[in-house]
Enzyme design. Structure first.
Site, PDB file in Angstrom:
ATOM      1  N   PRO A   2     -40.277 -33.105 -47.042  1.00  8.98           N
ATOM      2  CA  PRO A   2     -39.690 -31.214 -46.887  1.00  8.98           C
ATOM      3  C   PRO A   2     -38.427 -31.411 -47.338  1.00  8.98           C
ATOM      4  O   PRO A   2     -37.975 -31.207 -45.881  1.00  8.98           O
ATOM      5  CB  PRO A   2     -40.469 -30.544 -46.108  1.00  8.98           C
ATOM      6  CG  PRO A   2     -41.038 -31.038 -44.912  1.00  8.98           C
ATOM      7  CD  PRO A   2     -40.836 -32.747 -45.370  1.00  8.98           C
ATOM      8  N   GLU A   3     -37.399 -31.496 -48.235  1.00  6.13           N
ATOM      9  CA  GLU A   3     -36.290 -30.958 -48.286  1.00  6.13           C
ATOM     10  C   GLU A   3     -36.545 -30.175 -49.536  1.00  6.13           C
ATOM     11  O   GLU A   3     -37.454 -29.983 -50.089  1.00  6.13           O
ATOM     12  CB  GLU A   3     -35.027 -31.646 -48.707  1.00  6.13           C
ATOM     13  CG  GLU A   3     -35.296 -33.238 -47.712  1.00  6.13           C
ATOM     14  CD  GLU A   3     -34.528 -34.263 -47.514  1.00  6.13           C
ATOM     15  OE1 GLU A   3     -32.915 -33.940 -48.289  1.00  6.13           O
ATOM     16  OE2 GLU A   3     -34.237 -35.383 -46.764  1.00  6.13           O
ATOM     17  N   LYS A  59     -34.147 -24.814 -47.175  1.00  6.94           N
ATOM     18  CA  LYS A  59     -35.951 -25.221 -47.220  1.00  6.94           C
ATOM     19  C   LYS A  59     -36.485 -24.062 -46.572  1.00  6.94           C
ATOM     20  O   LYS A  59     -37.532 -24.356 -45.993  1.00  6.94           O
ATOM     21  CB  LYS A  59     -35.200 -26.378 -45.694  1.00  6.94           C
ATOM     22  CG  LYS A  59     -34.389 -28.115 -46.052  1.00  6.94           C
ATOM     23  CD  LYS A  59     -34.558 -28.476 -45.259  1.00  6.94           C
ATOM     24  CE  LYS A  59     -33.016 -29.191 -44.876  1.00  6.94           C
ATOM     25  NZ  LYS A  59     -32.735 -29.753 -44.126  1.00  6.94           N
ATOM     26  N   ARG A 247     -28.543 -38.890 -37.924  1.00  4.42           N
ATOM     27  CA  ARG A 247     -30.549 -39.888 -38.444  1.00  4.42           C
ATOM     28  C   ARG A 247     -29.782 -41.301 -39.155  1.00  4.42           C
ATOM     29  O   ARG A 247     -28.439 -41.428 -39.296  1.00  4.42           O
ATOM     30  CB  ARG A 247     -30.525 -38.995 -40.322  1.00  4.42           C
ATOM     31  CG  ARG A 247     -29.862 -37.165 -39.721  1.00  4.42           C
ATOM     32  CD  ARG A 247     -31.304 -36.635 -38.343  1.00  4.42           C
ATOM     33  NE  ARG A 247     -31.945 -37.254 -38.930  1.00  4.42           N
ATOM     34  CZ  ARG A 247     -33.457 -36.358 -38.843  1.00  4.42           C
ATOM     35  NH1 ARG A 247     -33.535 -34.793 -38.533  1.00  4.42           N
ATOM     36  NH2 ARG A 247     -34.180 -36.604 -38.375  1.00  4.42           N
TER      37      ARG A 247
END
Length: 269
Positions: A2-3, A59, A247
């Site tokens: 999910p983005e 989001k 990240r």
DNA sequence: CTTTATGTTGCGGG
DNA sequence: ACCCGCAACATAAA
């Protein structure tokens, strides 16, 4: 998963099957994903409500009713699934929103996503926090205003309070297309690079929102994620990998000109 | 067993 | 105050 594009797809799914419909029942299979208030209260307040057209900000999926607004965040592994027929729950199903003609299932392997209820606009703000403008449809001018400063572009792209919707994969995708190294600082970008960034953002979002996820076609960096030897889709150079802004980032050392990592090198002069 | 994973938040140090 | 890295959260898969 999910983005922004995935949430956009989920929002369409929600609109298709739930907008204008009444919730007959709510089944919570794992209470950990119900946030902000006790599960029984969550269920009591939501049951019987009729959904309006859902909307999306970054989001976040926002589903208003005449009463509370249901807020959904998919976290790292969340997704929505529509089941039109009676069917057994799958392993990671956490919440069922049941209607007369089927159910919308919130599934989430890692339980980092969740569902909230907000009574009014203020409570919505409390839950979603300080979100910047949605990344989809952002003008180059607004981007320039919000990015102004010395931060690394990758960190800016992923910062939800700067602009809402991009995560790790999409940020890498945008930077790769714009040929900008993730560690470059916004202040150091040439005007042409800023332009390229804005155009790349627009293109990447337009195409991926259409699909409802990041496309994995041959002209997308995302196509290389699962490869043993990830290569640049443009020049076939082996991709570089490093941890940036918390990240794992992937970039092409040829297309995206390298820069010394800030703070990790000697401080000369 | 270790490492990694598309997200968010909060802490510590420069 | 700003910026960065990192641990934590919870859990599975490689």
């Amino acid at each position: 998963m999910p983005e922004l594009p995935d949430v956009a797809g989920s929002c369409r799914l929600f609109a298709t099957h739930l907008a204008g419909k009444y919730l007959t029942s709510v089944i919570v299979r794992n209470p950990i994903v119900v946030r902000g208030r006790p599960v029984d209260e969550f269920i009591r307040r939501l049951q019987g409500q009729r959904f309006e057209q859902p909307s999306r900000h970054g989001k976040w999926l926002l589903a208003r009713t005449r009463g509370p607004t249901l807020l959904i965040h998919l976290g790292m592994t969340g997704r929505l699934r529509w089941e039109a027929r009676e069917s057994a729950a799958l392993r990671f199903d956490r919440v069922d929103l049941c209607l007369e003609d089927g159910k919308l299932v919130f599934q989430d392997q890692r339980n980092l996503g969740g569902l909230w209820l907000a009574a009014d606009r203020d409570e919505v703000r409390e839950v979603i926090g300080d979100l910047g403008p949605d990344a989809f449809g952002l003008t180059a001018q607004v981007l320039e205003e919000r990015f102004a400063g010395p931060r690394m572009v990758k960190a800016l792209l992923m910062d939800q309070s700067i602009l809402a919707g991009l995560g790790n994969m999409l940020s890498d995708e945008v930077l790769w297309r714009a040929r900008i190294h993730p560690c470059r600082r916004y202040n150091d970008l040439e005007p042409e690079e800023v332009q390229a960034l804005a155009r790349s953002l627009h293109r990447v979002l337009t195409d991926s929102v259409k699909v409802g996820e990041i496309p994995r076609g041959p002209t997308w960096l995302a196509s290389q994620r699962s490869q043993v030897n990830p290569r640049c889709p443009r020049c076939r150079t082996g991709l570089r990998t490093n941890r940036i802004a918390g990240r794992t980032s992937h970039w092409c050392p040829v297309c995206q000109v390298d820069q010394p990592r800030p703070g990790t090198r000697e401080r000369v002069g």
